[in-house]
Scaffold this motif. Structure first.
Motif, mmCIF file in Angstrom:
data_model
loop_
_atom_site.group_PDB
_atom_site.id
_atom_site.type_symbol
_atom_site.label_atom_id
_atom_site.label_comp_id
_atom_site.label_asym_id
_atom_site.label_seq_id
_atom_site.Cartn_x
_atom_site.Cartn_y
_atom_site.Cartn_z
ATOM 1 N N LEU A 121 -28.415 21.369 10.204
ATOM 2 C CA LEU A 121 -28.150 20.602 8.988
ATOM 3 C C LEU A 121 -27.870 19.143 9.330
ATOM 4 O O LEU A 121 -28.409 18.236 8.699
ATOM 5 C CB LEU A 121 -26.973 21.221 8.233
ATOM 6 C CG LEU A 121 -26.739 20.724 6.820
ATOM 7 C CD1 LEU A 121 -27.904 21.066 5.913
ATOM 8 C CD2 LEU A 121 -25.456 21.313 6.277
ATOM 9 N N TYR A 122 -27.034 18.896 10.336
ATOM 10 C CA TYR A 122 -26.726 17.516 10.730
ATOM 11 C C TYR A 122 -27.910 16.853 11.413
ATOM 12 O O TYR A 122 -28.308 15.750 11.062
ATOM 13 C CB TYR A 122 -25.517 17.464 11.673
ATOM 14 C CG TYR A 122 -24.348 18.240 11.168
ATOM 15 C CD1 TYR A 122 -23.740 17.897 9.973
ATOM 16 C CD2 TYR A 122 -23.866 19.329 11.865
ATOM 17 C CE1 TYR A 122 -22.674 18.629 9.493
ATOM 18 C CE2 TYR A 122 -22.797 20.059 11.388
ATOM 19 C CZ TYR A 122 -22.212 19.706 10.204
ATOM 20 O OH TYR A 122 -21.169 20.432 9.735
ATOM 21 N N GLU A 123 -28.445 17.532 12.409
ATOM 22 C CA GLU A 123 -29.480 16.909 13.232
ATOM 23 C C GLU A 123 -30.767 16.659 12.463
ATOM 24 O O GLU A 123 -31.372 15.599 12.612
ATOM 25 C CB GLU A 123 -29.744 17.771 14.461
ATOM 26 C CG GLU A 123 -28.565 17.780 15.426
ATOM 27 C CD GLU A 123 -28.764 18.672 16.635
ATOM 28 O OE1 GLU A 123 -29.732 19.470 16.655
ATOM 29 O OE2 GLU A 123 -27.933 18.589 17.562
ATOM 30 N N GLU A 124 -31.207 17.617 11.668
ATOM 31 C CA GLU A 124 -32.488 17.466 10.983
ATOM 32 C C GLU A 124 -32.365 16.719 9.663
ATOM 33 O O GLU A 124 -33.114 15.769 9.412
ATOM 34 C CB GLU A 124 -33.137 18.834 10.766
ATOM 35 C CG GLU A 124 -33.549 19.485 12.070
ATOM 36 C CD GLU A 124 -34.195 20.849 11.894
ATOM 37 O OE1 GLU A 124 -34.762 21.129 10.814
ATOM 38 O OE2 GLU A 124 -34.116 21.647 12.844
ATOM 39 N N VAL A 125 -31.429 17.120 8.809
ATOM 40 C CA VAL A 125 -31.333 16.509 7.486
ATOM 41 C C VAL A 125 -30.786 15.087 7.588
ATOM 42 O O VAL A 125 -31.383 14.142 7.082
ATOM 43 C CB VAL A 125 -30.489 17.380 6.531
ATOM 44 C CG1 VAL A 125 -30.327 16.697 5.175
ATOM 45 C CG2 VAL A 125 -31.129 18.757 6.367
ATOM 46 N N PHE A 126 -29.657 14.916 8.276
ATOM 47 C CA PHE A 126 -29.060 13.583 8.382
ATOM 48 C C PHE A 126 -29.687 12.768 9.514
ATOM 49 O O PHE A 126 -30.064 11.622 9.320
ATOM 50 C CB PHE A 126 -27.543 13.685 8.572
ATOM 51 C CG PHE A 126 -26.828 14.084 7.326
ATOM 52 C CD1 PHE A 126 -26.432 13.136 6.401
ATOM 53 C CD2 PHE A 126 -26.557 15.416 7.063
ATOM 54 C CE1 PHE A 126 -25.784 13.500 5.232
ATOM 55 C CE2 PHE A 126 -25.906 15.792 5.901
ATOM 56 C CZ PHE A 126 -25.524 14.834 4.981
ATOM 57 N N GLY A 127 -29.800 13.351 10.697
ATOM 58 C CA GLY A 127 -30.281 12.604 11.851
ATOM 59 C C GLY A 127 -31.749 12.235 11.795
ATOM 60 O O GLY A 127 -32.132 11.148 12.213
ATOM 61 N N LEU A 128 -32.593 13.130 11.267
ATOM 62 C CA LEU A 128 -34.038 12.877 11.243
ATOM 63 C C LEU A 128 -34.584 12.622 9.849
ATOM 64 O O LEU A 128 -35.753 12.262 9.702
ATOM 65 C CB LEU A 128 -34.783 14.065 11.882
ATOM 66 C CG LEU A 128 -34.421 14.367 13.341
ATOM 67 C CD1 LEU A 128 -35.116 15.644 13.807
ATOM 68 C CD2 LEU A 128 -34.775 13.181 14.233
ATOM 69 N N GLY A 129 -33.770 12.868 8.821
ATOM 70 C CA GLY A 129 -34.239 12.666 7.452
ATOM 71 C C GLY A 129 -35.204 13.734 6.977
ATOM 72 O O GLY A 129 -35.953 13.519 6.022
ATOM 73 N N GLN A 130 -35.190 14.885 7.606
ATOM 74 C CA GLN A 130 -36.073 15.994 7.210
ATOM 75 C C GLN A 130 -35.373 16.793 6.110
ATOM 76 O O GLN A 130 -34.746 17.820 6.356
ATOM 77 C CB GLN A 130 -36.410 16.870 8.417
ATOM 78 C CG GLN A 130 -37.190 16.127 9.468
ATOM 79 C CD GLN A 130 -37.399 16.940 10.740
ATOM 80 O OE1 GLN A 130 -36.799 17.979 10.951
ATOM 81 N NE2 GLN A 130 -38.249 16.419 11.607
ATOM 82 N N LEU A 131 -35.508 16.322 4.881
ATOM 83 C CA LEU A 131 -34.760 16.869 3.761
ATOM 84 C C LEU A 131 -35.126 18.317 3.450
ATOM 85 O O LEU A 131 -34.287 19.096 3.000
ATOM 86 C CB LEU A 131 -34.956 16.007 2.523
ATOM 87 C CG LEU A 131 -34.580 14.529 2.678
ATOM 88 C CD1 LEU A 131 -34.756 13.802 1.359
ATOM 89 C CD2 LEU A 131 -33.173 14.373 3.208
ATOM 90 N N GLY A 132 -36.364 18.705 3.691
ATOM 91 C CA GLY A 132 -36.797 20.073 3.430
ATOM 92 C C GLY A 132 -36.029 21.105 4.238
ATOM 93 O O GLY A 132 -35.921 22.259 3.824
ATOM 94 N N ALA A 133 -35.475 20.694 5.375
ATOM 95 C CA ALA A 133 -34.690 21.628 6.191
ATOM 96 C C ALA A 133 -33.471 22.124 5.422
ATOM 97 O O ALA A 133 -33.034 23.259 5.627
ATOM 98 C CB ALA A 133 -34.270 20.965 7.505
ATOM 99 N N ARG A 177 -27.612 7.969 13.795
ATOM 100 C CA ARG A 177 -27.577 9.000 14.837
ATOM 101 C C ARG A 177 -26.425 9.938 14.527
ATOM 102 O O ARG A 177 -25.355 9.477 14.126
ATOM 103 C CB ARG A 177 -27.362 8.359 16.211
ATOM 104 C CG ARG A 177 -28.525 7.498 16.673
ATOM 105 C CD ARG A 177 -28.211 6.705 17.937
ATOM 106 N NE ARG A 177 -26.996 5.899 17.897
ATOM 107 C CZ ARG A 177 -26.865 4.729 17.286
ATOM 108 N NH1 ARG A 177 -27.872 4.216 16.615
ATOM 109 N NH2 ARG A 177 -25.726 4.065 17.321
ATOM 110 N N VAL A 178 -26.655 11.214 14.699
ATOM 111 C CA VAL A 178 -25.579 12.179 14.468
ATOM 112 C C VAL A 178 -25.296 12.913 15.764
ATOM 113 O O VAL A 178 -26.205 13.216 16.538
ATOM 114 C CB VAL A 178 -25.916 13.171 13.336
ATOM 115 C CG1 VAL A 178 -26.075 12.452 12.014
ATOM 116 C CG2 VAL A 178 -27.146 13.973 13.650
ATOM 117 N N THR A 179 -24.016 13.142 15.989
ATOM 118 C CA THR A 179 -23.581 13.849 17.186
ATOM 119 C C THR A 179 -22.599 14.921 16.774
ATOM 120 O O THR A 179 -21.592 14.626 16.112
ATOM 121 C CB THR A 179 -22.891 12.869 18.166
ATOM 122 O OG1 THR A 179 -23.778 11.792 18.454
ATOM 123 C CG2 THR A 179 -22.482 13.582 19.448
#
Length: 155
Positions: free
Chosen positions: A18-30, A70-72
């Motif tokens: 949820l953090y890495e893909e949605v917030f970090g990469l902007g892949q909202l569909g995840a 960037r999300v960590t």
């Protein structure tokens, strides 16, 4: 029935996504893969939100204001049907930040903020979440609220 160790590990991996893909990469569909359409999200100062639209809006708001976001994942603990995570977001304020009081134009300031989130799972997806973002620190860094003065020393 209490989730097995492998189920808890799978829940932790989904919370991380949820953090890495949605917030970090902007892949909202995840978000639609990780959360149910009826997911209930509880955040400070607002009534509970249903579905994935709210988290998608929040991700886009942050990614618009901080395109290099960037999300960590700093800490994560899972037990039963819950996963608690603490993550840090960092980036540079180079886009407009939409806030309820009005947009904040880009400042060029490097920022970092934290969020703590608890996700509840059922059938392998998030069905409910509680989150506490550290907006105060973010707003201080952007100059929207005064920085806390240093503690006074005794003479």
């Amino acid at each position: 029935m209490e989730p097995t160790g492998s189920a808890v590990a799978a829940h932790k991996a989904l919370s991380r996504r949820l953090y890495e893909e949605v917030f970090g990469l902007g892949q909202l569909g995840a978000a639609d893969e990780i959360m149910t359409a009826e997911c209930v999200s509880h955040g400070p100062g607002a009534p509970p939100a249903i579905g994935t639209d709210g988290i998608k809006r929040q991700a886009m708001l942050l990614r618009t204001a901080f395109p290099d976001l960037r999300v960590t994942l700093e800490d994560q603990v899972g037990e039963g049907d819950r996963v608690a995570s603490r993550w840090t977001g960092s980036g540079t304020h180079t886009g407009p930040l939409a806030l309820p009081a009005g947009p904040v134009p880009p400042t060029g300031v490097a920022i970092a903020f934290e969020e703590i989130r608890i996700d509840r799972f059922a059938d392998g997806r998030i069905v409910e979440s509680w989150f506490l973002p550290d907006r105060f620190t973010l707003w201080q860094q952007l100059g929207l609220v005064a920085a806390t003065p240093p503690p006074r020393t005794k003479r």
